[in-house]
Motif scaffolding. Structure first.
Motif, PDB file in Angstrom:
ATOM      1  N   GLU A  20       0.826  -1.203   0.000  1.00 51.60           N
ATOM      2  CA  GLU A  20       0.000   0.000   0.000  1.00 51.60           C
ATOM      3  C   GLU A  20       0.865   1.260   0.000  1.00 51.60           C
ATOM      4  OE1 GLU A  20      -3.497   2.139   2.657  1.00 51.60           O
ATOM      5  OE2 GLU A  20      -3.008   0.036   3.033  1.00 51.60           O
ATOM      6  N   LYS A  21       1.929   1.241   0.788  1.00 49.86           N
ATOM      7  CA  LYS A  21       2.843   2.391   0.815  1.00 49.86           C
ATOM      8  C   LYS A  21       3.493   2.599  -0.548  1.00 49.86           C
ATOM      9  CE  LYS A  21       4.130   2.282   5.696  1.00 49.86           C
ATOM     10  NZ  LYS A  21       5.245   2.118   6.650  1.00 49.86           N
ATOM     11  N   ILE A  22       3.873   1.503  -1.196  1.00 47.45           N
ATOM     12  CA  ILE A  22       4.473   1.602  -2.535  1.00 47.45           C
ATOM     13  C   ILE A  22       3.479   2.225  -3.506  1.00 47.45           C
ATOM     14  CG2 ILE A  22       5.278   0.243  -4.520  1.00 47.45           C
ATOM     15  CD1 ILE A  22       6.514  -1.717  -2.392  1.00 47.45           C
ATOM     16  N   GLN A  23       2.246   1.747  -3.481  1.00 41.63           N
ATOM     17  CA  GLN A  23       1.219   2.283  -4.373  1.00 41.63           C
ATOM     18  C   GLN A  23       0.980   3.764  -4.115  1.00 41.63           C
ATOM     19  OE1 GLN A  23      -0.091   0.769  -7.020  1.00 41.63           O
ATOM     20  NE2 GLN A  23      -1.075   2.712  -7.490  1.00 41.63           N
ATOM     21  N   ASN A  24       0.905   4.151  -2.850  1.00 44.86           N
ATOM     22  CA  ASN A  24       0.705   5.564  -2.508  1.00 44.86           C
ATOM     23  C   ASN A  24       1.866   6.422  -3.003  1.00 44.86           C
ATOM     24  OD1 ASN A  24      -1.721   4.981  -1.270  1.00 44.86           O
ATOM     25  ND2 ASN A  24      -0.857   4.927   0.783  1.00 44.86           N
ATOM     26  N   THR A  25       3.073   5.911  -2.862  1.00 46.12           N
ATOM     27  CA  THR A  25       4.251   6.656  -3.294  1.00 46.12           C
ATOM     28  C   THR A  25       4.266   6.795  -4.811  1.00 46.12           C
ATOM     29  OG1 THR A  25       5.446   5.846  -1.359  1.00 46.12           O
ATOM     30  CG2 THR A  25       6.777   6.790  -3.129  1.00 46.12           C
ATOM     31  N   LEU A  26       3.874   5.742  -5.530  1.00 44.89           N
ATOM     32  CA  LEU A  26       3.785   5.829  -6.993  1.00 44.89           C
ATOM     33  C   LEU A  26       2.755   6.877  -7.411  1.00 44.89           C
ATOM     34  CD1 LEU A  26       3.979   2.042  -7.889  1.00 44.89           C
ATOM     35  CD2 LEU A  26       5.671   3.795  -8.482  1.00 44.89           C
ATOM     36  N   GLU A  27       1.643   6.934  -6.698  1.00 40.58           N
ATOM     37  CA  GLU A  27       0.630   7.946  -6.989  1.00 40.58           C
ATOM     38  C   GLU A  27       1.165   9.348  -6.715  1.00 40.58           C
ATOM     39  OE1 GLU A  27      -2.887   6.841  -4.796  1.00 40.58           O
ATOM     40  OE2 GLU A  27      -3.071   4.961  -5.905  1.00 40.58           O
ATOM     41  N   ASN A  28       1.931   9.509  -5.640  1.00 38.78           N
ATOM     42  CA  ASN A  28       2.526  10.809  -5.330  1.00 38.78           C
ATOM     43  C   ASN A  28       3.497  11.243  -6.428  1.00 38.78           C
ATOM     44  OD1 ASN A  28       1.110  10.999  -2.929  1.00 38.78           O
ATOM     45  ND2 ASN A  28       2.798  10.261  -1.672  1.00 38.78           N
ATOM     46  N   ILE A  29       4.263  10.301  -6.952  1.00 41.19           N
ATOM     47  CA  ILE A  29       5.186  10.617  -8.044  1.00 41.19           C
ATOM     48  C   ILE A  29       4.401  11.105  -9.256  1.00 41.19           C
ATOM     49  CG2 ILE A  29       6.752   9.579  -9.744  1.00 41.19           C
ATOM     50  CD1 ILE A  29       7.826   7.811  -7.444  1.00 41.19           C
ATOM     51  N   SER A  30       3.343  10.397  -9.587  1.00 40.57           N
ATOM     52  CA  SER A  30       2.522  10.765 -10.749  1.00 40.57           C
ATOM     53  C   SER A  30       1.904  12.145 -10.575  1.00 40.57           C
ATOM     54  CB  SER A  30       1.438   9.710 -10.954  1.00 40.57           C
ATOM     55  OG  SER A  30       0.633  10.038 -12.044  1.00 40.57           O
ATOM     56  N   GLU A  31       1.362  12.408  -9.406  1.00 43.63           N
ATOM     57  CA  GLU A  31       0.756  13.718  -9.146  1.00 43.63           C
ATOM     58  C   GLU A  31       1.797  14.830  -9.191  1.00 43.63           C
ATOM     59  OE1 GLU A  31      -1.358  13.320  -5.451  1.00 43.63           O
ATOM     60  OE2 GLU A  31      -2.722  11.821  -6.287  1.00 43.63           O
ATOM     61  N   GLU A  55      11.567   7.356  -5.483  1.00 47.98           N
ATOM     62  CA  GLU A  55      11.977   6.146  -6.214  1.00 47.98           C
ATOM     63  C   GLU A  55      12.909   5.286  -5.359  1.00 47.98           C
ATOM     64  OE1 GLU A  55      10.977   4.917  -9.062  1.00 47.98           O
ATOM     65  OE2 GLU A  55       9.916   6.594  -9.966  1.00 47.98           O
ATOM     66  N   GLU A  56      13.826   5.931  -4.671  1.00 46.65           N
ATOM     67  CA  GLU A  56      14.738   5.201  -3.794  1.00 46.65           C
ATOM     68  C   GLU A  56      13.966   4.524  -2.659  1.00 46.65           C
ATOM     69  OE1 GLU A  56      17.585   8.170  -2.619  1.00 46.65           O
ATOM     70  OE2 GLU A  56      18.362   8.369  -4.654  1.00 46.65           O
ATOM     71  N   SER A  57      12.992   5.223  -2.118  1.00 46.99           N
ATOM     72  CA  SER A  57      12.165   4.654  -1.059  1.00 46.99           C
ATOM     73  C   SER A  57      11.384   3.449  -1.563  1.00 46.99           C
ATOM     74  CB  SER A  57      11.191   5.697  -0.511  1.00 46.99           C
ATOM     75  OG  SER A  57      11.885   6.718   0.156  1.00 46.99           O
ATOM     76  N   ILE A  58      10.871   3.556  -2.775  1.00 50.64           N
ATOM     77  CA  ILE A  58      10.131   2.442  -3.356  1.00 50.64           C
ATOM     78  C   ILE A  58      11.023   1.212  -3.476  1.00 50.64           C
ATOM     79  CG2 ILE A  58       9.085   1.605  -5.514  1.00 50.64           C
ATOM     80  CD1 ILE A  58       7.849   4.427  -5.802  1.00 50.64           C
ATOM     81  N   GLN A  59      12.255   1.412  -3.930  1.00 43.13           N
ATOM     82  CA  GLN A  59      13.167   0.281  -4.056  1.00 43.13           C
ATOM     83  C   GLN A  59      13.411  -0.384  -2.700  1.00 43.13           C
ATOM     84  OE1 GLN A  59      14.050  -1.047  -6.954  1.00 43.13           O
ATOM     85  NE2 GLN A  59      12.782   0.558  -7.837  1.00 43.13           N
ATOM     86  N   SER A  60      13.598   0.426  -1.679  1.00 44.46           N
ATOM     87  CA  SER A  60      13.804  -0.108  -0.326  1.00 44.46           C
ATOM     88  C   SER A  60      12.565  -0.848   0.174  1.00 44.46           C
ATOM     89  CB  SER A  60      14.145   1.018   0.653  1.00 44.46           C
ATOM     90  OG  SER A  60      15.370   1.604   0.309  1.00 44.46           O
ATOM     91  N   MET A  61      11.391  -0.269  -0.086  1.00 38.26           N
ATOM     92  CA  MET A  61      10.154  -0.913   0.351  1.00 38.26           C
ATOM     93  C   MET A  61       9.922  -2.232  -0.384  1.00 38.26           C
ATOM     94  SD  MET A  61       7.413   2.151   1.060  1.00 38.26           S
ATOM     95  CE  MET A  61       7.780   3.209  -0.339  1.00 38.26           C
ATOM     96  N   ARG A  62      10.291  -2.295  -1.649  1.00 38.95           N
ATOM     97  CA  ARG A  62      10.142  -3.542  -2.414  1.00 38.95           C
ATOM     98  C   ARG A  62      11.050  -4.624  -1.850  1.00 38.95           C
ATOM     99  NH1 ARG A  62       9.465  -0.739  -8.320  1.00 38.95           N
ATOM    100  NH2 ARG A  62       7.184  -0.668  -8.264  1.00 38.95           N
ATOM    101  N   ILE A  63      12.260  -4.261  -1.504  1.00 36.23           N
ATOM    102  CA  ILE A  63      13.184  -5.221  -0.903  1.00 36.23           C
ATOM    103  C   ILE A  63      12.618  -5.713   0.431  1.00 36.23           C
ATOM    104  CG2 ILE A  63      15.459  -5.460   0.191  1.00 36.23           C
ATOM    105  CD1 ILE A  63      16.477  -3.500  -2.048  1.00 36.23           C
ATOM    106  N   GLU A  64      12.144  -4.778   1.232  1.00 36.09           N
ATOM    107  CA  GLU A  64      11.581  -5.140   2.531  1.00 36.09           C
ATOM    108  C   GLU A  64      10.349  -6.026   2.371  1.00 36.09           C
ATOM    109  OE1 GLU A  64      10.055  -3.072   6.684  1.00 36.09           O
ATOM    110  OE2 GLU A  64      10.805  -1.807   5.068  1.00 36.09           O
TER     111      GLU A  64
END
Length: 77
Positions: A20-31, A55-64
């Motif tokens: 969910e955090k990843i999805q929210n962050t992707l939406e923030n990038i788009s906006e 983007e860096e946060s997303i990569q970390s969250m994906r690893i986690e």
């Protein structure tokens, strides 16, 4: 005097929370990218820098999330 009650570590929904955090962050990038059309050069640069951090946060969250999914599969040993 207040004491903090200790709760057991409940990791059962960590993967879903991370997704969910990843999805929210992707939406923030788009906006943020959409707002660049209405921004001056300084604001555009700030948006680019912030999106890079996102983007860096997303990569970390994906690893986690992968680590949490593996831990879940292994019974959180």
């Amino acid at each position: 005097m207040t004491f903090n009650k200790s709760y057991p570590d409940d990791r059962s929904d960590n993967v879903e929370k991370l997704q969910e955090k990843i999805q929210n962050t992707l939406e923030n990038i788009s906006e943020a990218e959409a707002s660049m059309a209405f921004s001056n050069e300084v604001e555009q640069q700030r948006i680019l820098e912030k999106n890079q951090k996102r983007e860096e946060s997303i990569q970390s969250m994906r690893i986690e999330a992968k680590e949490e999914a593996a831990a879940r599969k292994n019974g959180y040993k």
